[in-house]
Design a protein around this motif. Structure first.
Motif, PDB file in Angstrom:
ATOM      1  N   GLU A  26       1.697  10.224   2.133  1.00 40.79           N
ATOM      2  CA  GLU A  26       0.662  10.660   2.415  1.00 40.79           C
ATOM      3  C   GLU A  26       0.230  10.123   0.900  1.00 40.79           C
ATOM      4  OE1 GLU A  26       2.438  12.385   3.736  1.00 40.79           O
ATOM      5  OE2 GLU A  26       2.022  12.592   5.726  1.00 40.79           O
ATOM      6  N   GLN A  27       1.043  10.148  -0.318  1.00 42.66           N
ATOM      7  CA  GLN A  27       0.299   9.395  -1.202  1.00 42.66           C
ATOM      8  C   GLN A  27      -0.046   7.924  -1.909  1.00 42.66           C
ATOM      9  OE1 GLN A  27       3.442  11.942  -3.255  1.00 42.66           O
ATOM     10  NE2 GLN A  27       1.930  13.349  -3.965  1.00 42.66           N
ATOM     11  N   GLU A  28       1.682   7.421  -0.622  1.00 40.66           N
ATOM     12  CA  GLU A  28       1.579   6.026  -0.897  1.00 40.66           C
ATOM     13  C   GLU A  28       0.138   6.087  -0.700  1.00 40.66           C
ATOM     14  OE1 GLU A  28       4.517   4.974   1.028  1.00 40.66           O
ATOM     15  OE2 GLU A  28       6.451   5.584  -0.613  1.00 40.66           O
ATOM     16  N   LYS A  29      -0.281   6.131   1.109  1.00 35.21           N
ATOM     17  CA  LYS A  29      -1.731   6.068   1.987  1.00 35.21           C
ATOM     18  C   LYS A  29      -3.237   5.857   0.712  1.00 35.21           C
ATOM     19  CE  LYS A  29      -3.835   6.378   5.896  1.00 35.21           C
ATOM     20  NZ  LYS A  29      -3.684   7.115   7.154  1.00 35.21           N
ATOM     21  N   LYS A  30      -3.116   7.522   0.105  1.00 34.50           N
ATOM     22  CA  LYS A  30      -4.610   7.710  -0.958  1.00 34.50           C
ATOM     23  C   LYS A  30      -3.740   6.706  -2.169  1.00 34.50           C
ATOM     24  CE  LYS A  30      -5.958  11.577  -3.543  1.00 34.50           C
ATOM     25  NZ  LYS A  30      -5.887  12.617  -3.893  1.00 34.50           N
ATOM     26  N   ASP A  31      -3.098   6.130  -2.695  1.00 34.72           N
ATOM     27  CA  ASP A  31      -2.944   5.124  -3.873  1.00 34.72           C
ATOM     28  C   ASP A  31      -3.281   3.651  -3.111  1.00 34.72           C
ATOM     29  OD1 ASP A  31      -1.532   7.580  -5.400  1.00 34.72           O
ATOM     30  OD2 ASP A  31       0.048   6.807  -5.522  1.00 34.72           O
ATOM     31  N   ALA A  32      -2.956   3.479  -2.127  1.00 33.01           N
ATOM     32  CA  ALA A  32      -3.278   1.852  -1.276  1.00 33.01           C
ATOM     33  C   ALA A  32      -5.103   2.292  -1.152  1.00 33.01           C
ATOM     34  CB  ALA A  32      -2.411   2.035  -0.147  1.00 33.01           C
ATOM     35  N   ILE A  33      -5.329   2.955  -1.118  1.00 34.68           N
ATOM     36  CA  ILE A  33      -6.631   2.680  -1.004  1.00 34.68           C
ATOM     37  C   ILE A  33      -7.551   2.786  -1.406  1.00 34.68           C
ATOM     38  CG2 ILE A  33      -8.273   4.363   0.358  1.00 34.68           C
ATOM     39  CD1 ILE A  33      -6.446   5.622   2.402  1.00 34.68           C
ATOM     40  N   SER A  34      -7.119   3.743  -2.906  1.00 39.08           N
ATOM     41  CA  SER A  34      -7.850   3.434  -3.971  1.00 39.08           C
ATOM     42  C   SER A  34      -7.422   2.343  -4.613  1.00 39.08           C
ATOM     43  CB  SER A  34      -6.818   4.331  -4.853  1.00 39.08           C
ATOM     44  OG  SER A  34      -7.114   6.477  -4.137  1.00 39.08           O
ATOM     45  N   LEU A  35      -6.571   1.208  -4.696  1.00 34.77           N
ATOM     46  CA  LEU A  35      -6.184   0.262  -5.347  1.00 34.77           C
ATOM     47  C   LEU A  35      -7.042  -0.975  -4.995  1.00 34.77           C
ATOM     48  CD1 LEU A  35      -4.883  -2.292  -7.131  1.00 34.77           C
ATOM     49  CD2 LEU A  35      -2.830  -1.653  -4.826  1.00 34.77           C
ATOM     50  N   PHE A  36      -7.129  -0.087  -3.114  1.00 30.02           N
ATOM     51  CA  PHE A  36      -8.327  -1.444  -2.292  1.00 30.02           C
ATOM     52  C   PHE A  36      -9.585  -1.089  -2.677  1.00 30.02           C
ATOM     53  CE2 PHE A  36     -10.795  -2.172   2.030  1.00 30.02           C
ATOM     54  CZ  PHE A  36     -10.348  -3.425   1.691  1.00 30.02           C
ATOM     55  N   LYS A  37      -9.502   0.275  -2.613  1.00 29.78           N
ATOM     56  CA  LYS A  37     -11.097   0.557  -3.188  1.00 29.78           C
ATOM     57  C   LYS A  37     -11.892  -0.218  -5.101  1.00 29.78           C
ATOM     58  CE  LYS A  37     -11.938   4.718  -0.708  1.00 29.78           C
ATOM     59  NZ  LYS A  37     -12.761   6.359  -0.442  1.00 29.78           N
ATOM     60  N   LEU A  38     -10.710  -0.314  -5.088  1.00 31.50           N
ATOM     61  CA  LEU A  38     -10.682  -0.256  -6.740  1.00 31.50           C
ATOM     62  C   LEU A  38     -11.588  -2.052  -6.879  1.00 31.50           C
ATOM     63  CD1 LEU A  38     -10.376  -0.273 -10.116  1.00 31.50           C
ATOM     64  CD2 LEU A  38      -7.963  -0.201  -9.776  1.00 31.50           C
ATOM     65  N   ILE A  39     -10.265  -2.476  -6.158  1.00 36.84           N
ATOM     66  CA  ILE A  39     -10.435  -4.085  -5.979  1.00 36.84           C
ATOM     67  C   ILE A  39     -11.836  -4.160  -5.345  1.00 36.84           C
ATOM     68  CG2 ILE A  39      -9.364  -6.163  -4.777  1.00 36.84           C
ATOM     69  CD1 ILE A  39      -6.779  -5.447  -4.938  1.00 36.84           C
ATOM     70  N   TYR A  40     -11.975  -3.768  -4.008  1.00 38.17           N
ATOM     71  CA  TYR A  40     -14.007  -3.925  -3.437  1.00 38.17           C
ATOM     72  C   TYR A  40     -15.068  -4.067  -4.629  1.00 38.17           C
ATOM     73  CZ  TYR A  40     -17.307  -4.089  -0.177  1.00 38.17           C
ATOM     74  OH  TYR A  40     -18.142  -4.474   0.374  1.00 38.17           O
ATOM     75  N   SER A  41     -14.123  -2.760  -5.006  1.00 42.13           N
ATOM     76  CA  SER A  41     -15.998  -2.287  -5.860  1.00 42.13           C
ATOM     77  C   SER A  41     -15.503  -2.891  -7.149  1.00 42.13           C
ATOM     78  CB  SER A  41     -15.200  -1.106  -6.357  1.00 42.13           C
ATOM     79  OG  SER A  41     -14.092  -0.944  -7.560  1.00 42.13           O
ATOM     80  N   ASN A  42     -14.745  -4.078  -7.506  1.00 43.46           N
ATOM     81  CA  ASN A  42     -14.911  -5.516  -8.413  1.00 43.46           C
ATOM     82  C   ASN A  42     -14.785  -6.601  -8.005  1.00 43.46           C
ATOM     83  OD1 ASN A  42     -14.751  -4.183 -11.224  1.00 43.46           O
ATOM     84  ND2 ASN A  42     -13.421  -2.594  -9.999  1.00 43.46           N
ATOM     85  N   ARG A  43     -14.871  -6.852  -6.283  1.00 38.24           N
ATOM     86  CA  ARG A  43     -14.850  -8.237  -5.266  1.00 38.24           C
ATOM     87  C   ARG A  43     -15.552  -9.921  -6.357  1.00 38.24           C
ATOM     88  NH1 ARG A  43     -18.041  -4.545  -3.410  1.00 38.24           N
ATOM     89  NH2 ARG A  43     -20.124  -4.991  -2.877  1.00 38.24           N
ATOM     90  N   LYS A  44     -16.363  -8.903  -7.421  1.00 37.97           N
ATOM     91  CA  LYS A  44     -17.447 -10.089  -7.916  1.00 37.97           C
ATOM     92  C   LYS A  44     -16.597 -10.679  -9.169  1.00 37.97           C
ATOM     93  CE  LYS A  44     -22.009  -8.555  -6.247  1.00 37.97           C
ATOM     94  NZ  LYS A  44     -23.333  -8.311  -6.792  1.00 37.97           N
ATOM     95  N   LEU A  45     -16.258  -9.376  -9.415  1.00 36.97           N
ATOM     96  CA  LEU A  45     -15.320  -9.570 -10.593  1.00 36.97           C
ATOM     97  C   LEU A  45     -13.830 -10.628 -10.310  1.00 36.97           C
ATOM     98  CD1 LEU A  45     -14.078  -9.800 -13.855  1.00 36.97           C
ATOM     99  CD2 LEU A  45     -13.004  -7.386 -13.321  1.00 36.97           C
ATOM    100  N   PHE A  46     -13.802 -10.292  -8.869  1.00 37.53           N
ATOM    101  CA  PHE A  46     -12.297 -11.039  -8.275  1.00 37.53           C
ATOM    102  C   PHE A  46     -12.422 -12.186  -8.348  1.00 37.53           C
ATOM    103  CE2 PHE A  46     -10.125  -7.291  -8.267  1.00 37.53           C
ATOM    104  CZ  PHE A  46      -8.969  -6.995  -9.220  1.00 37.53           C
ATOM    105  N   LEU A  47     -13.785 -12.896  -7.555  1.00 38.71           N
ATOM    106  CA  LEU A  47     -14.285 -14.004  -6.779  1.00 38.71           C
ATOM    107  C   LEU A  47     -14.545 -14.895  -8.518  1.00 38.71           C
ATOM    108  CD1 LEU A  47     -14.914 -15.560  -4.940  1.00 38.71           C
ATOM    109  CD2 LEU A  47     -17.652 -14.760  -5.027  1.00 38.71           C
ATOM    110  N   ALA A  48     -15.437 -14.086  -9.434  1.00 38.17           N
ATOM    111  CA  ALA A  48     -15.052 -15.371  -9.941  1.00 38.17           C
ATOM    112  C   ALA A  48     -14.109 -15.372 -11.191  1.00 38.17           C
ATOM    113  CB  ALA A  48     -16.484 -13.713 -11.411  1.00 38.17           C
ATOM    114  N   VAL A  49     -13.144 -14.708 -11.189  1.00 33.92           N
ATOM    115  CA  VAL A  49     -11.769 -15.260 -11.577  1.00 33.92           C
ATOM    116  C   VAL A  49     -11.243 -16.421 -10.899  1.00 33.92           C
ATOM    117  CG1 VAL A  49      -8.913 -14.073 -11.737  1.00 33.92           C
ATOM    118  CG2 VAL A  49     -11.394 -12.923 -13.034  1.00 33.92           C
ATOM    119  N   ILE A  50     -10.828 -16.479  -9.485  1.00 37.26           N
ATOM    120  CA  ILE A  50     -10.551 -16.944  -8.617  1.00 37.26           C
ATOM    121  C   ILE A  50     -11.529 -18.063  -8.514  1.00 37.26           C
ATOM    122  CG2 ILE A  50     -10.373 -18.131  -6.024  1.00 37.26           C
ATOM    123  CD1 ILE A  50      -9.868 -14.946  -5.956  1.00 37.26           C
ATOM    124  N   ILE A  51     -12.554 -18.484  -8.551  1.00 40.86           N
ATOM    125  CA  ILE A  51     -13.448 -19.820  -9.369  1.00 40.86           C
ATOM    126  C   ILE A  51     -12.701 -20.336  -9.806  1.00 40.86           C
ATOM    127  CG2 ILE A  51     -15.174 -20.259  -9.023  1.00 40.86           C
ATOM    128  CD1 ILE A  51     -16.605 -18.503  -6.944  1.00 40.86           C
TER     129      ILE A  51
END
Length: 328
Positions: free
Chosen positions: A15-40
């Motif tokens: 349950e903790q692993e699932k919770k941390d994975a969801i938190s990491l995914f939310k973190l990446i999604y909330s910064n998706r514009k930043l990551f897209l800019a970094v990729i480009i």
């Protein structure tokens, strides 16, 4: 609190692993514009760096060492060399003498723009050479000689020159050894001949020849027959002469053996060393080996993304910690 309770609390549950994975995914999604800019940005920068890097072209050749133990009948029974022969060939290829020949022939000092006024210019030159010219022994005992330079023809010419020069180097090494062996056997033969002559003089000092000068030879010839005449043994008429005859007989046989070795060593000098088998001579490869757009862009984008993820994660944890401090 007992040890069982502590163990239960310290376990990382699914349950903790699932919770941390969801938190990491939310973190990446909330910064998706930043990551897209970094990729480009990282992709564009990787492409730009790749364009600025000089093109390198790879060329290679494959050779087999000859079997050093079959030099006498190598033409009738050709065989590839064993591990020992491949190792000897590797030593020649990696030798300083051969490296210096290639450096001088292709003016690699100018090619690498080496500043010869620097104290470590020779070390820098060797480092560049070793980085671009490589030797690899395969599991089949073949030797792969490769070169990577800014010019496809230069890469192929370096490899083919090494293939040709290593044969000459091997010839020089073998000839030097053969000359030493020849000189040693020549001196041994000459010394033994002088010893036999000295014994002969002592024998003739005791037993003056009354006929041909090959009385000793005639004596041996007669005694070798099954029914030697009695007068044959009358040749030896003293203990001293008998001792000298025995000494002469032993040294004469040794002289003949040394003469055979001396003659064989002379023939060996004139016999050329066996050339390596060239399976594939080097050919210019006009498709560049480096830089690679796919590899450079993949490394650039992945490295930038990884750094950004770590940075965003640390920043989020820091903000959460600061918010917790303010509320407490």
């Amino acid at each position: 609190m007992n040890s069982k309770t502590l163990m239960t609390n310290s376990l990382y549950t699914p349950e903790q692993e699932k919770k941390d994975a969801i938190s990491l995914f939310k973190l990446i999604y909330s910064n998706r514009k930043l990551f897209l800019a970094v990729i480009i940005i990282s992709f564009v920068m990787s492409v730009g760096v790749t364009f600025l890097m000089p093109n390198k072209y790879y060329s290679y050749g494959i050779v087999f060492a000859t079997n050093s133990h079959q030099s006498a009948n190598i033409l009738d029974n050709p065989q590839f060399g064993y591990e020992q022969d491949a190792e000897q060939l590797m030593q020649l290829l990696e030798s300083e003498a051969l490296r210096n020949e290639i450096i001088i022939e292709f003016d690699l000092v100018a090619y690498y723009n080496i500043d010869t006024t620097s104290l470590d210019w020779e070390q820098s030159l060797v480092k560049q050479y070793i980085n671009d010219v490589n030797f690899f022994r395969s599991k089949y005992m073949s030797i792969i000689i490769s070169a990577t330079t800014k010019n496809p023809e230069l890469s192929a010419n370096i490899v083919n020159s090494i293939i040709g020069k290593v044969n000459q180097f091997k010839e020089n090494v073998f000839k030097s050894n053969k000359m030493q062996d020849y000189e040693y056997k020549r001196v041994s033969y000459v010394n033994q001949l002088a010893k036999v002559d000295s014994i002969t003089q002592k024998i003739y000092a005791l037993k003056k020849p009354q006929g041909p000068n090959d009385l000793i030879y005639n004596h041996f010839l007669m005694t070798s027959k099954e029914n030697a005449p009695p007068e044959t043994y009358l040749y030896i008429n003293s203990i001293e002469l008998e001792s000298l005859i025995r000494e002469y007989k032993y040294n004469h046989y040794r002289l003949e053996a040394l003469k055979d070795e001396f003659v064989k060593a002379g023939y060996s000098i004139n016999r050329p060393a066996q050339q390596n088998y060239v399976i594939d001579p080097a050919k210019p490869q006009y498709k560049r080996a480096s830089p690679s757009f796919s590899i450079n862009c993949s490394i650039g984008v992945f490295s930038a993304l990884l750094f950004t993820i770590v940075f965003v994660f640390i920043r989020s944890k820091w903000r959460a910690l600061m918010a917790e401090v303010r509320t407490s």
